[in-house]
Design a protein around this motif. Structure first.
Motif, short mmCIF file in Angstrom:
data_model
loop_
_atom_site.label_atom_id
_atom_site.label_comp_id
_atom_site.label_asym_id
_atom_site.label_seq_id
_atom_site.Cartn_x
_atom_site.Cartn_y
_atom_site.Cartn_z
N GLY A 75 0.80 -1.21 0.00
CA GLY A 75 0.00 0.00 0.00
C GLY A 75 0.84 1.27 0.00
N THR A 76 2.12 1.13 0.29
CA THR A 76 2.97 2.31 0.37
C THR A 76 3.98 2.38 -0.76
OG1 THR A 76 4.55 1.21 1.81
CG2 THR A 76 2.77 2.43 2.87
N THR A 77 3.99 1.40 -1.64
CA THR A 77 4.88 1.45 -2.80
C THR A 77 4.08 1.11 -4.05
OG1 THR A 77 5.54 -0.87 -2.64
CG2 THR A 77 6.89 0.72 -1.46
N ALA A 78 4.50 1.68 -5.15
CA ALA A 78 3.87 1.38 -6.44
C ALA A 78 4.92 1.59 -7.51
CB ALA A 78 2.67 2.28 -6.68
N GLN A 79 4.75 0.90 -8.60
CA GLN A 79 5.66 1.10 -9.72
C GLN A 79 4.90 0.86 -11.01
OE1 GLN A 79 8.84 -1.62 -9.06
NE2 GLN A 79 7.62 -3.44 -9.37
N GLY A 80 5.45 1.38 -12.07
CA GLY A 80 4.80 1.21 -13.36
C GLY A 80 5.60 1.87 -14.47
N VAL A 102 8.19 9.65 -2.18
CA VAL A 102 9.38 9.78 -3.02
C VAL A 102 9.08 9.11 -4.35
CG1 VAL A 102 11.80 9.13 -3.27
CG2 VAL A 102 10.92 9.77 -1.03
N VAL A 103 9.51 9.72 -5.44
CA VAL A 103 9.34 9.13 -6.77
C VAL A 103 10.72 8.95 -7.39
CG1 VAL A 103 8.34 9.39 -9.07
CG2 VAL A 103 7.13 10.31 -7.07
N ASN A 104 10.99 7.75 -7.86
CA ASN A 104 12.19 7.47 -8.64
C ASN A 104 11.76 7.19 -10.07
OD1 ASN A 104 14.10 7.48 -6.46
ND2 ASN A 104 13.21 5.55 -5.81
N ARG A 122 4.96 16.87 -7.42
CA ARG A 122 4.09 15.96 -6.67
C ARG A 122 2.79 16.63 -6.27
NH1 ARG A 122 7.82 14.28 -1.90
NH2 ARG A 122 8.12 16.52 -2.01
N ALA A 123 1.71 15.91 -6.40
CA ALA A 123 0.40 16.34 -5.91
C ALA A 123 -0.15 15.21 -5.05
CB ALA A 123 -0.54 16.64 -7.07
N ALA A 124 -1.28 15.44 -4.40
CA ALA A 124 -1.83 14.46 -3.47
C ALA A 124 -2.19 13.14 -4.15
CB ALA A 124 -3.05 15.02 -2.75
N ASN A 125 -2.68 13.18 -5.37
CA ASN A 125 -3.13 11.96 -6.03
C ASN A 125 -2.47 11.71 -7.37
OD1 ASN A 125 -5.04 11.09 -4.03
ND2 ASN A 125 -6.28 12.83 -4.63
N ALA A 126 -1.40 12.42 -7.67
CA ALA A 126 -0.70 12.25 -8.94
C ALA A 126 0.65 12.94 -8.86
CB ALA A 126 -1.52 12.83 -10.08
N GLY A 137 10.65 8.97 -24.83
CA GLY A 137 10.57 7.51 -24.85
C GLY A 137 10.08 6.92 -23.54
N GLY A 138 10.24 5.62 -23.44
CA GLY A 138 9.74 4.87 -22.29
C GLY A 138 10.52 5.12 -21.01
N GLY A 139 9.82 4.94 -19.92
CA GLY A 139 10.43 5.08 -18.61
C GLY A 139 9.71 4.22 -17.60
N ARG A 140 10.26 4.17 -16.44
CA ARG A 140 9.70 3.38 -15.34
C ARG A 140 9.73 4.25 -14.09
NH1 ARG A 140 7.01 -1.02 -14.72
NH2 ARG A 140 7.42 -2.33 -12.94
N TYR A 141 8.68 4.15 -13.26
CA TYR A 141 8.65 4.91 -12.01
C TYR A 141 8.42 3.96 -10.83
CZ TYR A 141 3.56 4.36 -11.96
OH TYR A 141 2.31 3.85 -11.95
N GLN A 142 8.83 4.44 -9.67
CA GLN A 142 8.56 3.75 -8.42
C GLN A 142 8.22 4.81 -7.39
OE1 GLN A 142 11.92 1.96 -6.37
NE2 GLN A 142 10.59 0.41 -5.45
N ILE A 143 7.12 4.60 -6.67
CA ILE A 143 6.69 5.52 -5.62
C ILE A 143 6.89 4.82 -4.28
CG2 ILE A 143 4.77 6.83 -4.64
CD1 ILE A 143 3.39 6.64 -7.35
N MET A 144 7.49 5.54 -3.32
CA MET A 144 7.63 5.04 -1.96
C MET A 144 7.02 6.05 -1.02
SD MET A 144 11.47 3.53 -2.19
CE MET A 144 12.06 4.94 -3.10
N ASN A 145 5.98 5.63 -0.32
CA ASN A 145 5.24 6.52 0.56
C ASN A 145 5.75 6.39 1.97
OD1 ASN A 145 3.33 8.27 1.54
ND2 ASN A 145 1.68 6.81 1.46
#
Length: 145
Positions: A75-80, A102-104, A122-126, A137-145
């Motif tokens: 619930g505190t991390t996401a990636q895509g 944090v966003v990588n 950064r915003a509250a929901n995006a 081009g393409g990229g990858r992200y990871q969110i750590m809350n």
């Protein structure tokens, strides 16, 4: 009444009292040998169980179970994946409801040196990823809350 002294050791074979053994007790008496070996095994297994329980407690991180801890971490991390859109930015929604995360980000293809600086708003929901170069081009992200 005496007590068997426990050691922590795995004893491979447990002694069987033979009919020719004298019925002698005491610390080194044949009558107590099997009990000493079983006590050593029991202590060994207890020490192992305590060690595993300690590691599990640490892995639970204060949660009631490992499943609860994993669910909390998920619930505190996401990636895509995302597509860099240069200076106009690319927005990714996440619905965390706060800006304390944090966003990588990283490119998943050769940028040809055209990435430039990367800025994340950064915003509250995006969050929106901008890059000052022309890379789209393409990229990858990871969110750590």
């Amino acid at each position: 009444m005496g007590k068997i002294k426990e050691t922590s050791a795995w004893v491979e074979d447990i002694y069987q009292i033979e009919v020719t053994d004298p019925a002698l007790g005491g610390e080194n008496g044949p009558v107590n040998r099997a009990a000493q070996q079983l006590a050593a095994r029991t202590r060994y297994l207890k020490d192992k169980a305590d060690s595993v329980e300690g590691e599990l407690a640490q892995a639970r991180g204060g949660k009631g179970s490992l499943a609860e801890r994993i669910n909390a971490l998920e619930g505190t991390t996401a990636q895509g994946d995302l597509t860099f859109a240069g200076t106009r930015g690319q927005t990714v929604t996440h619905n965390l409801g706060n800006t304390n995360y944090v966003v990588n980000v990283s490119a998943t293809a050769d940028t040809g040196g055209d990435m430039g600086d990367v800025y994340i708003s950064r915003a509250a929901n995006a969050f929106t990823v901008y890059n000052t170069g022309g890379y789209r081009g393409g990229g990858r992200y990871q969110i750590m809350n």
